[in-house]
Scaffold this motif. Structure first.
Motif, PDB file in Angstrom:
ATOM      1  N   ARG A 183     -20.650  10.431  17.233  1.00 26.36           N
ATOM      2  CA  ARG A 183     -20.209   9.573  16.124  1.00 26.36           C
ATOM      3  C   ARG A 183     -21.217   9.610  14.980  1.00 26.36           C
ATOM      4  N   LEU A 184     -22.487   9.683  15.343  1.00 29.82           N
ATOM      5  CA  LEU A 184     -23.507   9.786  14.304  1.00 29.82           C
ATOM      6  C   LEU A 184     -23.384  11.127  13.584  1.00 29.82           C
ATOM      7  N   ALA A 185     -23.175  12.200  14.363  1.00 27.96           N
ATOM      8  CA  ALA A 185     -23.038  13.535  13.772  1.00 27.96           C
ATOM      9  C   ALA A 185     -21.849  13.559  12.813  1.00 27.96           C
ATOM     10  N   GLN A 186     -20.749  12.916  13.254  1.00 23.60           N
ATOM     11  CA  GLN A 186     -19.560  12.812  12.406  1.00 23.60           C
ATOM     12  C   GLN A 186     -19.906  12.031  11.138  1.00 23.60           C
ATOM     13  N   GLY A 187     -20.621  10.935  11.326  1.00 25.73           N
ATOM     14  CA  GLY A 187     -20.989  10.077  10.197  1.00 25.73           C
ATOM     15  C   GLY A 187     -21.846  10.801   9.176  1.00 25.73           C
ATOM     16  N   LEU A 188     -22.760  11.616   9.674  1.00 24.77           N
ATOM     17  CA  LEU A 188     -23.688  12.298   8.760  1.00 24.77           C
ATOM     18  C   LEU A 188     -23.162  13.666   8.312  1.00 24.77           C
ATOM     19  N   LYS A 189     -21.892  13.929   8.595  1.00 23.51           N
ATOM     20  CA  LYS A 189     -21.320  15.242   8.278  1.00 23.51           C
ATOM     21  C   LYS A 189     -21.460  15.579   6.789  1.00 23.51           C
ATOM     22  N   ARG A 190     -21.234  14.594   5.958  1.00 17.61           N
ATOM     23  CA  ARG A 190     -21.339  14.876   4.518  1.00 17.61           C
ATOM     24  C   ARG A 190     -22.779  15.189   4.121  1.00 17.61           C
ATOM     25  N   SER A 191     -23.736  14.498   4.764  1.00 23.07           N
ATOM     26  CA  SER A 191     -25.143  14.800   4.492  1.00 23.07           C
ATOM     27  C   SER A 191     -25.489  16.195   4.980  1.00 23.07           C
ATOM     28  N   SER A 192     -25.076  16.514   6.201  1.00 22.61           N
ATOM     29  CA  SER A 192     -25.475  17.802   6.768  1.00 22.61           C
ATOM     30  C   SER A 192     -24.736  18.960   6.110  1.00 22.61           C
ATOM     31  N   SER A 193     -23.455  18.751   5.741  1.00 20.66           N
ATOM     32  CA  SER A 193     -22.773  19.907   5.156  1.00 20.66           C
ATOM     33  C   SER A 193     -23.195  20.144   3.718  1.00 20.66           C
ATOM     34  N   LYS A 194     -23.576  19.092   3.029  1.00 17.43           N
ATOM     35  CA  LYS A 194     -24.111  19.280   1.687  1.00 17.43           C
ATOM     36  C   LYS A 194     -25.391  20.119   1.768  1.00 17.43           C
ATOM     37  N   LEU A 195     -26.236  19.763   2.715  1.00 16.53           N
ATOM     38  CA  LEU A 195     -27.468  20.524   2.928  1.00 16.53           C
ATOM     39  C   LEU A 195     -27.158  21.958   3.359  1.00 16.53           C
ATOM     40  N   GLY A 196     -26.247  22.066   4.323  1.00 18.37           N
ATOM     41  CA  GLY A 196     -25.930  23.374   4.885  1.00 18.37           C
ATOM     42  C   GLY A 196     -25.381  24.332   3.843  1.00 18.37           C
ATOM     43  N   ASP A 197     -24.470  23.857   3.011  1.00 13.98           N
ATOM     44  CA  ASP A 197     -23.884  24.721   1.984  1.00 13.98           C
ATOM     45  C   ASP A 197     -24.962  25.209   1.023  1.00 13.98           C
ATOM     46  N   SER A 198     -25.854  24.301   0.630  1.00 15.91           N
ATOM     47  CA  SER A 198     -26.888  24.684  -0.322  1.00 15.91           C
ATOM     48  C   SER A 198     -27.867  25.661   0.306  1.00 15.91           C
ATOM     49  N   VAL A 199     -28.185  25.430   1.572  1.00 15.57           N
ATOM     50  CA  VAL A 199     -29.106  26.329   2.272  1.00 15.57           C
ATOM     51  C   VAL A 199     -28.478  27.717   2.386  1.00 15.57           C
ATOM     52  N   SER A 200     -27.203  27.765   2.756  1.00 17.59           N
ATOM     53  CA  SER A 200     -26.528  29.065   2.887  1.00 17.59           C
ATOM     54  C   SER A 200     -26.537  29.814   1.565  1.00 17.59           C
ATOM     55  N   ALA A 201     -26.314  29.074   0.488  1.00 13.28           N
ATOM     56  CA  ALA A 201     -26.259  29.705  -0.830  1.00 13.28           C
ATOM     57  C   ALA A 201     -27.587  30.371  -1.177  1.00 13.28           C
ATOM     58  N   ILE A 202     -28.675  29.821  -0.703  1.00 11.97           N
ATOM     59  CA  ILE A 202     -29.986  30.417  -1.007  1.00 11.97           C
ATOM     60  C   ILE A 202     -30.240  31.658  -0.155  1.00 11.97           C
ATOM     61  N   PHE A 203     -29.857  31.580   1.114  1.00 11.82           N
ATOM     62  CA  PHE A 203     -30.390  32.564   2.054  1.00 11.82           C
ATOM     63  C   PHE A 203     -29.467  33.709   2.432  1.00 11.82           C
ATOM     64  N   THR A 204     -28.270  33.734   1.856  1.00 14.48           N
ATOM     65  CA  THR A 204     -27.384  34.835   2.209  1.00 14.48           C
ATOM     66  C   THR A 204     -28.027  36.161   1.826  1.00 14.48           C
ATOM     67  N   LYS A 205     -28.321  36.938   2.821  1.00 12.45           N
ATOM     68  CA  LYS A 205     -28.919  38.273   2.630  1.00 12.45           C
ATOM     69  C   LYS A 205     -30.115  38.245   1.682  1.00 12.45           C
ATOM     70  N   ARG A 206     -31.046  37.418   2.042  1.00 13.19           N
ATOM     71  CA  ARG A 206     -32.194  37.350   1.167  1.00 13.19           C
ATOM     72  C   ARG A 206     -33.443  37.032   1.959  1.00 13.19           C
ATOM     73  N   LYS A 207     -34.535  37.597   1.531  1.00 15.80           N
ATOM     74  CA  LYS A 207     -35.789  37.329   2.226  1.00 15.80           C
ATOM     75  C   LYS A 207     -36.367  35.984   1.792  1.00 15.80           C
ATOM     76  N   LEU A 208     -37.232  35.493   2.647  1.00 11.43           N
ATOM     77  CA  LEU A 208     -37.884  34.218   2.342  1.00 11.43           C
ATOM     78  C   LEU A 208     -39.068  34.484   1.419  1.00 11.43           C
ATOM     79  N   ASP A 209     -38.777  34.535   0.112  1.00 10.37           N
ATOM     80  CA  ASP A 209     -39.862  34.751  -0.842  1.00 10.37           C
ATOM     81  C   ASP A 209     -40.209  33.436  -1.541  1.00 10.37           C
ATOM     82  N   ARG A 210     -41.155  33.485  -2.428  1.00  8.11           N
ATOM     83  CA  ARG A 210     -41.613  32.287  -3.155  1.00  8.11           C
ATOM     84  C   ARG A 210     -40.440  31.523  -3.792  1.00  8.11           C
ATOM     85  N   GLU A 211     -39.605  32.331  -4.446  1.00 14.77           N
ATOM     86  CA  GLU A 211     -38.492  31.734  -5.196  1.00 14.77           C
ATOM     87  C   GLU A 211     -37.503  31.018  -4.252  1.00 14.77           C
TER      88      GLU A 211
END
Ligand code: GDP
Length: 298
Positions: A3-31
């Motif tokens: 229920r907590l996971a369901q509750g925080l879904k909007r928090s986690s998916s907002k984070l997840g989408d943004s994280v995915s947008a950064i890291f798709t086929k990309r190295k972990l560089d400074r930027e």
């Protein structure tokens, strides 16, 4: 947990989408690290936690490709490490009656949290008494009465505009007289006039101490999980007015700003007692750092 996971879904998916947008086929560089830090700050986690996450990733994975999962894992680790020392139940085992004052701005979920705790205590065989200390609002007095019925516990209330400090004093008196072992006291939370509100709160505490010098045993700050980083300035204001001993964060069902709990906890090192995940009497969970971190990281 689910229920907590369901509750925080909007928090986690907002984070997840943004994280995915950064890291798709990309190295972990400074930027990439800087972008990640911005994403974490935008998710209300605060600068300190955001930096810890990026530093942890940079240490092991710099210049390598990283997956979403690795980023989420680092995030969950940092959040769990930050919050685990602060995971602390509301300990009502001391001298009787235990006096608990609930503070927070209007609408944060103070009265609801007080009511949920009353129901919980009653079920555990305790004998609470409730004090309708927000004497400014008829609705608040009525709401405490409703929770008193649900918890099958008496409610001390007075007419609107009555002196809240005197009411708190009388509630402790009555608890003493009738053998109640916990006194749950609601307070007003208008923030429009901060100075006046804080003066009022100090007065309530002063008068409580006249009746019982080591009370209140707990001052629980109730924070609304939907206000994001504003929770930090709210906490600051209440810490200045009273000796806040712990927090409850409410409305973690359906907010995209649940990360703010990390920021508040880290900044003020306040014990976290419970989280609210709905309006009903069952919707109060003892705080678990591990569950929260996993729900937030997705
Ligand atoms: P107070 O002014 O601080 O006493 O706040 P209330 O207890 O009156 O709560 C304000 C509103 O938030 C009410 O409608 C509550 O039912 C609702 N509320 C309180 N806690 C939660 C929660 O954990 N989740 C949700 N969704 N609503 C909540």
């Amino acid at each position: 947990f689910s229920r907590l996971a369901q509750g925080l879904k909007r928090s986690s998916s907002k984070l997840g989408d943004s994280v995915s947008a950064i890291f798709t086929k990309r190295k972990l560089d400074r930027e990439a690290l800087e972008e990640l830090e911005d994403v974490l700050i935008a998710a209300d986690l605060g600068a300190a936690a955001a930096m810890q996450v990026t530093e942890r990733l940079a240490k092991d994975r710099f210049d390598k490709e990283v997956s979403d999962e690795e980023v989420r894992e680092a995030l969950a680790e940092v959040v769990a490490e930050t919050l685990t020392p602060l995971e602390q139940g509301l300990d009502l085992s001391g001298a009787r009656p235990q006096v608990v004052l609930f503070v927070g701005v209007n609408g944060s979920g103070k009265t609801t949290t007080l009511g949920k705790i009353a129901v919980k205590l009653k079920r555990e065989g305790r004998n609470p008494i409730l004090a309708a200390g927000d004497t400014f609002r008829a609705a608040a007095i009525e709401q405490v009465s409703v929770w008193g019925e649900r918890a099958k516990s008496p409610v001390i209330k007075r007419e609107i505009g009555a002196d809240a400090a005197g009411l708190a004093f009388d509630a402790i008196d009555q608890a003493d007289r009738d053998g109640h072992d916990v006194v749950l006291i609601d307070t007003a939370g208008r923030l429009q006039n901060k100075a006046e509100l804080m003066d009022e709160l100090r007065k309530v505490v002063r008068v409580i101490k006249k009746r019982m010098p080591d009370a209140p045993h707990h001052v629980v700050l109730v924070l609304d999980g939907t206000v994001g980083s504003n929770a930090v300035s709210q906490a600051q204001a209440f810490l200045e007015a009273s000796e806040v001993t712990g927090v409850v964060m409410t409305k973690l069902d359906g907010t995209a700003k649940g990360g703010a709990l990390v920021q508040v906890a880290e900044k003020f090192q306040l014990p976290i007692h419970y989280i609210g995940i709905g309006e009903g009497e069952e919707d109060l969970q003892p705080f678990s750092a591990r569950d929260f971190s996993r729900a937030l990281a997705g």
